[in-house]
Enzyme design. Structure first.
Site, short mmCIF file in Angstrom:
data_model
loop_
_atom_site.label_atom_id
_atom_site.label_comp_id
_atom_site.label_asym_id
_atom_site.label_seq_id
_atom_site.Cartn_x
_atom_site.Cartn_y
_atom_site.Cartn_z
N GLU A 185 -4.25 2.64 6.80
CA GLU A 185 -4.21 2.90 5.55
C GLU A 185 -5.03 3.86 4.52
O GLU A 185 -4.24 4.48 3.84
CB GLU A 185 -4.75 1.36 4.70
CG GLU A 185 -4.82 1.25 3.27
CD GLU A 185 -5.42 -0.05 2.88
OE1 GLU A 185 -5.88 0.20 1.63
OE2 GLU A 185 -5.10 -0.87 3.36
N SER A 236 -10.72 0.57 3.03
CA SER A 236 -10.05 -0.06 4.27
C SER A 236 -9.48 1.11 5.07
O SER A 236 -8.94 2.02 4.28
CB SER A 236 -9.21 -1.00 3.81
OG SER A 236 -9.84 -2.03 3.17
N ARG A 289 0.78 -1.25 0.15
CA ARG A 289 0.05 0.07 -0.26
C ARG A 289 0.90 1.41 -0.06
O ARG A 289 0.38 2.37 0.35
CB ARG A 289 -0.99 -0.24 1.33
CG ARG A 289 -2.08 -1.08 1.18
CD ARG A 289 -2.74 -1.21 -0.13
NE ARG A 289 -3.69 -2.12 0.06
CZ ARG A 289 -3.43 -3.52 -0.75
NH1 ARG A 289 -2.11 -3.49 -1.44
NH2 ARG A 289 -4.18 -4.43 -0.53
#
Length: 302
Positions: free
Chosen positions: A295, A225, A174
């Site tokens: 995230e 998320s 990520r």
């Protein structure tokens, strides 16, 4: 700021808005105003806008379609550059795809699946733009952008346009080099896909889309998320096992469907979301000794 606003409007670079609420431009529908928000009509006007911004010594940052993003209630000082219409062209050459940073990743995945090109099936149902997906190394279902990016055209703060290879983008979970190490805007990307059977690709896409629909709260405004998976554990599973699903602070609520989603259950503020994030972090650490990292990208004045 008024001088900068006038210069940007006079330059005919595209849309130029003053004190624009960023709640209108994020998928969680939260966020205070940007002093100035611009949506350049093409890559040349993006470069021109950045030159004007720099000549005025103003702060700036880029956003895509506003997913995976939480903007503070006080908003963002300076200029927000939104990559959208004008930076969403696409060209297919065999199994190589060149696409603008403002292109919708969901739309792109759907189009290429119908052409029998494989590699982007994981993106079925992922909101946001291709540029943002490169920036965040977006992924799902065991794959991510690092697997298919050949190179990306990046506009850096100094106005320099540079192609970065997959290796130079330094992808990891990520993250990419564009986030902190070499901040820049991905305005175009070349993807290396593979020829496949159209029926198989479409079937996988539909399966992934159905999974998201059945397990994730896309019927509520959300940012996707919230936490990175603290591997080998999974963030959503930890939250659920801790009995936190449905917990609510103000208008921000941990989804009843998935523990790693915080939804805007009604007039939520960014502070509500931040307080809920802190509550989850403390709860998980106290219970399991595991540190949770976000995230979702949190930007603006706190």
């Amino acid at each position: 700021m008024s001088k900068l606003l006038t210069q940007l409007k006079d330059a005919n670079i595209g849309k130029v808005l003053e004190n624009e609420p960023l709640a209108k431009h994020t998928t969680i529908r939260i966020g205070g105003p940007a002093d100035i928000l611009i949506e350049p009509s093409n890559s040349e006007n993006l470069k021109k806008a950045l030159e004007i911004i720099k000549s005025n010594g103003a702060k700036w940052r880029a956003i895509g379609r506003g997913s995976n993003l939480l903007v503070a209630d006080k908003g963002i000082e300076g200029v927000v550059i939104k990559l959208g219409t004008g930076l969403d062209e696409m060209k297919i050459d065999g199994d190589t795809l060149t696409v603008g940073g403002g292109y919708s990743i969901i739309k792109l995945a759907t189009i290429i699946s119908k052409k029998g090109l494989a590699g982007l099936e994981f993106a079925s149902g992922i909101p946001g733009s291709i540029g943002g997906a490169v920036y965040m190394n977006a992924g799902a279902h065991g794959s991510d952008m690092s697997k298919i990016v050949n190179k990306a055209l990046v506009l850096f703060e100094d106005g320099q346009l540079t192609w970065l290879t997959n290796e130079e983008l330094e992808f990891s979970y990520r993250t990419s080099v564009l986030q902190e190490k070499r901040p820049g805007i991905c305005i175009e990307v070349v993807l290396q896909l593979k020829q496949g059977k159209k029926e198989d690709i479409v079937a996988i896409m539909q399966k992934n889309k159905d999974y998201r629909r059945d397990t994730q709260p896309w019927n509520f405004p959300c940012a996707g998320s919230i936490f990175r998976n603290p591997l080998p554990n999974y963030a959503g599973q930890l939250v659920e096992e801790a009995g936190l699903k449905g917990y609510q602070i103000g208008g921000a609520k941990i989804s009843d469907m998935h523990g790693n989603f915080i939804v805007n259950a009604g007039e939520a503020t960014a502070q509500d979301v931040l307080d809920l994030i802190d509550f989850v972090k403390k709860s998980i650490f106290d219970k399991y000794g595991i540190k949770m990292e976000t995230e979702v990208e949190i930007i603006g004045s706190k």
